[in-house]
Write a protein that holds these residues in place. Structure first.
Motif, PDB file in Angstrom:
ATOM      1  N   VAL A   1      -3.511  16.239   6.259  1.00  0.00           N
ATOM      2  CA  VAL A   1      -4.358  15.880   5.394  1.00  0.00           C
ATOM      3  C   VAL A   1      -5.772  15.739   5.206  1.00  0.00           C
ATOM      4  N   ALA A   2      -6.354  16.253   7.372  1.00  0.00           N
ATOM      5  CA  ALA A   2      -7.432  16.458   6.819  1.00  0.00           C
ATOM      6  C   ALA A   2      -8.004  17.415   6.500  1.00  0.00           C
ATOM      7  N   GLY A   3      -6.973  18.765   6.950  1.00  0.00           N
ATOM      8  CA  GLY A   3      -6.693  20.396   6.324  1.00  0.00           C
ATOM      9  C   GLY A   3      -7.704  20.061   4.739  1.00  0.00           C
TER      10      GLY A   3
ATOM     11  N   LEU B   1       1.198   4.493  -2.688  1.00  0.00           N
ATOM     12  CA  LEU B   1       1.882   6.223  -2.030  1.00  0.00           C
ATOM     13  C   LEU B   1       2.491   7.118  -2.565  1.00  0.00           C
TER      14      LEU B   1
ATOM     15  N   ALA C   1       3.026  10.289   6.126  1.00  0.00           N
ATOM     16  CA  ALA C   1       2.144   9.759   7.377  1.00  0.00           C
ATOM     17  C   ALA C   1       1.707   8.189   7.177  1.00  0.00           C
ATOM     18  N   PHE C   2       1.576   7.001   6.235  1.00  0.00           N
ATOM     19  CA  PHE C   2       1.687   6.099   5.862  1.00  0.00           C
ATOM     20  C   PHE C   2       2.877   5.424   6.249  1.00  0.00           C
TER      21      PHE C   2
ATOM     22  N   LEU D   1      -1.146  16.261  -0.849  1.00  0.00           N
ATOM     23  CA  LEU D   1      -2.425  15.639  -0.029  1.00  0.00           C
ATOM     24  C   LEU D   1      -1.489  14.114  -0.293  1.00  0.00           C
TER      25      LEU D   1
ATOM     26  N   GLN E   1       1.467  -1.212  -0.367  1.00  0.00           N
ATOM     27  CA  GLN E   1       0.077  -0.503  -0.439  1.00  0.00           C
ATOM     28  C   GLN E   1       0.699   0.947  -0.219  1.00  0.00           C
TER      29      GLN E   1
ATOM     30  N   GLU F   1       4.276   4.705  10.151  1.00  0.00           N
ATOM     31  CA  GLU F   1       3.836   3.437  10.839  1.00  0.00           C
ATOM     32  C   GLU F   1       3.808   2.185  10.147  1.00  0.00           C
TER      33      GLU F   1
ATOM     34  N   ALA G   1       2.082  14.475   1.796  1.00  0.00           N
ATOM     35  CA  ALA G   1       1.135  14.114   3.312  1.00  0.00           C
ATOM     36  C   ALA G   1       0.795  12.551   3.759  1.00  0.00           C
ATOM     37  N   SER G   2      -0.150  11.706   2.622  1.00  0.00           N
ATOM     38  CA  SER G   2      -0.373  10.927   3.051  1.00  0.00           C
ATOM     39  C   SER G   2       0.722   9.435   2.570  1.00  0.00           C
TER      40      SER G   2
ATOM     41  N   GLN H   1      -0.891  13.354   9.215  1.00  0.00           N
ATOM     42  CA  GLN H   1      -2.523  13.779   9.181  1.00  0.00           C
ATOM     43  C   GLN H   1      -3.649  14.441   8.856  1.00  0.00           C
ATOM     44  N   ASP H   2      -2.891  15.165  10.099  1.00  0.00           N
ATOM     45  CA  ASP H   2      -3.841  16.708  10.499  1.00  0.00           C
ATOM     46  C   ASP H   2      -3.523  17.721   8.783  1.00  0.00           C
TER      47      ASP H   2
ATOM     48  N   THR I   1       3.591  11.300  11.991  1.00  0.00           N
ATOM     49  CA  THR I   1       2.325  10.619  11.628  1.00  0.00           C
ATOM     50  C   THR I   1       1.312  11.703  11.398  1.00  0.00           C
ATOM     51  N   ALA I   2       1.147  12.069  13.324  1.00  0.00           N
ATOM     52  CA  ALA I   2       0.006  13.376  13.263  1.00  0.00           C
ATOM     53  C   ALA I   2       0.033  14.178  12.500  1.00  0.00           C
TER      54      ALA I   2
END
Lengths: 423, 325
Positions: free
Chosen positions: B315-317, B239, B263-264, B256, B235, B267, B259-260, B312-313, B308-309
């Protein structure tokens, strides 16, 4: 900002856009959908019609209209009633149907799994009899595989088919059979030789769901809906001409079905009904109204879900590329379903965090946000089981992709009747 | 649609793999923890052209794409190579209109480090030319480097105090942001290589090692952990390729996608490295075994260029701002 001549000269650079041919095809599809808009069912994801019988008829009509417009069986060969098109074209049709809010075709199991199995293992007579009607939803199909005592261990199934003159006589019970309550035909896996090891004693048939002795009883799922059924088979007679493949070859035939199932369910980066776009709309509506501390948590859940959904989507694009270049769908499709399930859980979780108390107190089955996301939650546990449990899929990936040794299967080589299972 | 590497990139990956297998590896990463030199080191990386993959041909680079670089970076990550291609990718963006400095990046005559405030900077050890954003301007200069007790010596981390800087590009915030996104993609590409190798090592051991009369990889508890790690790697690969492609072909998608991927990656590499240790049992947490070297890389990289946080933030934005509509 800098020269890209190197890339321009290359064969097959990465490109997510339509080729000119694909763009022209997409325009034709879009025009056809607009032309027939009044004859098609339109539903938002998670929305359901009030009367299931009415909905079934409407969905059958919808598929017939689409078939007549050349939008069903796009990648099937013309000799089988298809359009002889590419998988890329088929994907374009799927995207345009979603864009037009046309729900899944009623015969999705027939098109995705039963039809390819009939094509691969059926006789020319069977092709003639079934395939064109399947594409038009004149006949709806289901898949009669799982049984109460054999879910993941499918080859341990106990339904028997005993030869009697020109017929086979079938007795047993199937369960978790999606669409059996509306289906006209099903592909049926049955045990024809209990004296052989479990995989070797199976045979595949086409079953007429309206035949005497077939009893369908809907099963209500935990979310309240009834897509699944129990099917009881009591002295059902199937003519030998309805056999798919040779006696004893049923497992090999079933593998064709299962492979197509994994591809249909998870192979293309499918969002399994939990779309990140729907989550994004919910977030835009709801997040600004949350208290500041809840916003932080909701943003993190939203970001995590979006990343997982995008990873799944772009992995699907890689698989579609591989398949369209002639690669066969392989065990990687099982990995796709695993990842799709994990992403769907994160999307649903983010939706719940955005809804807060409304996720619990929805009165639903209305089409409001809260009711829809409540249904999404109740759909999730089933996603990790239907179409191959997470555990079985991990075994498939571990053994076929990573080359890890299988667990000992002590019943594998013994005659089925000697394994303690009763056919 | 076509989403796969092209033949040039497949060839580049094979060539890079051969180079890195000869020039670097976990044994060198372990030695670096005890004061040994980085492997392959800047001169060797410059010599084969890997520091100039995205530097324009006019400045002595290969004029390649970020995806070309990501394919090589993956192979660098597999053997824990140092210094990183992250800095090379980032500096190439920052020096886009500075042909002399870009040439010095590509040929290795200068050792660059990009500094984010007082965060420990990647590839600071041995660097002689520092790039930073100060009051919205891109500056270049020298720097005093304070190194600590390195968790992963191959990353060359140091806290940098800039000295004698001059403004290279005024009002460079936009370029800085793009360079940082490209750096996140290159970091994710290196992490992809490290994670894939950690899973490969774990799988290899699980096929051979026997317990209770059979290979441990036959037990579902072990098999499933390795499968989950492998699925994560595949996966992540998607990305990384998407983000690297976007850097050149769809710059609007880069924030986008980067950041994706960032983050991935953090982890995925952590899970792969921890699974590798767990599958190896008692051997897995010894100094002699390679597993802890992948784990060290994971523990450092997850905090570089945003955790990661933070990703993710971002991406959320972007999603809230309509990036998916």
């Amino acid at each position: 900002m800098r020269t890209t001549t190197l890339t321009d000269e290359r064969c097959h650079p990465v490109d997510f856009d339509d080729t000119p041919d694909e763009a022209a095809y997409r325009a034709r599809v879009r025009a056809a959908l607009a032309e027939h808009a009044d004859e098609l069912v339109h539903l938002d994801a998670g929305e359901e019609a009030a009367d299931p019988r009415e909905q079934e008829q409407a969905l059958r009509r919808t598929q017939r209209v689409l078939a007549e417009a050349g939008l069903v069986g796009v990648a099937w060969a013309a000799e089988h009633g298809g359009q002889g098109g590419s998988l890329a074209q088929q994907a374009i049709v799927g995207q345009e149907l979603a864009r037009a809010r046309v729900p899944s075709l009623i015969n999705h199991i027939g098109i995705g799994m039963c039809g390819p199995t009939v094509i691969a293992h059926g006789t020319p007579e069977q092709h003639e009899r079934y395939l064109a009607r399947l594409l038009r939803a004149d006949d709806v199909w289901c898949q009669l595989f799982s049984e109460p005592a054999s879910g993941s261990d499918l080859a341990a199934l106990r339904t028997t088919a005993v030869r009697d003159g020109e017929d086979w006589v079938v007795n047993g019970q199937k369960v978790w059979t999606t669409l059996a309550h509306v289906a006209d035909f099903g592909i049926l896996l049955a045990r024809t030789d209990p004296g052989r090891p479990k995989h070797a004693g199976l045979t595949m048939f086409v079953l007429d769901m309206h035949a005497p002795g077939v009893t369908v009883r809907p099963l209500r799922q935990m979310g309240g809906q009834s897509d699944f059924n129990e099917v009881f088979l009591d002295d059902v007679r199937i003519p030998d001409g309805e056999r798919l493949g040779e006696p004893g070859e049923g497992w090999r035939v079933a593998l064709t079905t299962l492979l197509n199932e994994r591809v249909a369910v998870g192979g293309g980066g499918n969002d399994l009904g939990l779309s990140v776009e729907a989550l994004a709309r919910l977030a835009a509506d709801r997040l600004p109204g949350l208290p500041a501390d809840r916003q932080v948590l909701a943003r993190q859940a939203l970001g995590r879900a979006a990343v997982a959904a995008l990873a799944n989507r772009y992995t699907g694009y890689r698989r579609l590329t591989a398949i369209s270049q002639g690669g066969l769908p392989g065990p990687e499709a099982s990995a796709g379903k695993l990842a799709g399930t994990a992403a769907a859980k994160l999307v649903a979780d983010a939706g719940v965090r955005l809804l807060g108390d409304d996720a619990v107190f929805a009165v639903g089955p209305g089409d409001d946000d809260a009711g829809r996301w409540q249904r999404n939650q109740a759909w999730l546990p089933g996603i990790a089981i239907a179409g191959g449990t997470d555990e079985v899929l991990r075994n498939i990936v571990g053994e076929r992709v990573l080359g890890l040794p299988p667990e000992p299967r002590e019943d594998k080589h013994r005659p089925f009747h000697a394994t303690g299972s009763r056919a | 649609m076509n989403f796969d590497l092209d033949t040039d990139q497949l060839d580049a990956a094979a060539g890079a793999r051969q180079f890195f297998d000869g020039e670097a590896g976990p044994a060198r990463a372990r030695a670096a923890l005890e004061g040994g030199p980085l492997a392959p080191g800047r001169p060797a990386l410059a010599g084969i052209g890997f520091l100039g993959i995205t530097v324009p041909e006019a400045a002595g680079g290969a004029g390649g794409s970020v995806l070309d670089l990501a394919v090589v970076a993956e192979q660098a990550g597999a053997v824990l190579a140092g210094p990183s291609l992250v800095t090379a990718a980032r500096a190439a963006v920052l020096l886009a209109d500075q042909p002399d400095l870009a040439a010095a990046l590509a040929d290795g005559s200068r050792a660059f480090c990009v500094v984010d405030g007082d965060h420990p900077a990647l590839d600071a050890v041995g660097a002689d030319t520092f790039l930073a954003l100060v009051d919205g301007d891109l500056v270049v200069g020298g720097g005093d480097v304070v190194t600590g007790q390195p968790m992963d010596a191959t990353r060359g981390l140091g806290v940098v105090t800039l000295t004698g800087t001059r403004v290279l590009v005024p009002d460079a915030a936009e370029r800085w942001a793009r360079a940082r996104d490209v750096a996140v993609v290159a970091l994710a590409a290196e992490d992809l290589g490290t994670a894939a190798r950690a899973v490969e090592v774990g799988v290899g051991y699980a096929r051979e090692r026997e317990a209770f009369g059979r290979a441990i990889g036959s037990y579902q508890a072990v098999k499933h952990a390795l499968v989950d790690a492998w699925v994560g790697v595949e996966q992540l690969r998607s990305l990384v390729w998407w983000a690297a492609w976007a850097a050149d072909a769809a710059p609007g998608e880069l924030p986008l996608a980067a950041a994706s991927a960032g983050a991935f990656a953090a982890e995925t590499l952590e899970r792969a490295a921890e699974t590798c240790i767990q599958v190896h049992g008692g051997t897995g947490f010894t100094w002699e075994h390679d597993a802890h070297l992948y784990w060290r890389r994971a523990k450092v990289d997850r905090l570089l260029l945003g955790d990661t946080a933070e990703h993710q933030d971002v991406v959320a934005g972007l999603v809230l701002a309509g990036a998916l509509s």
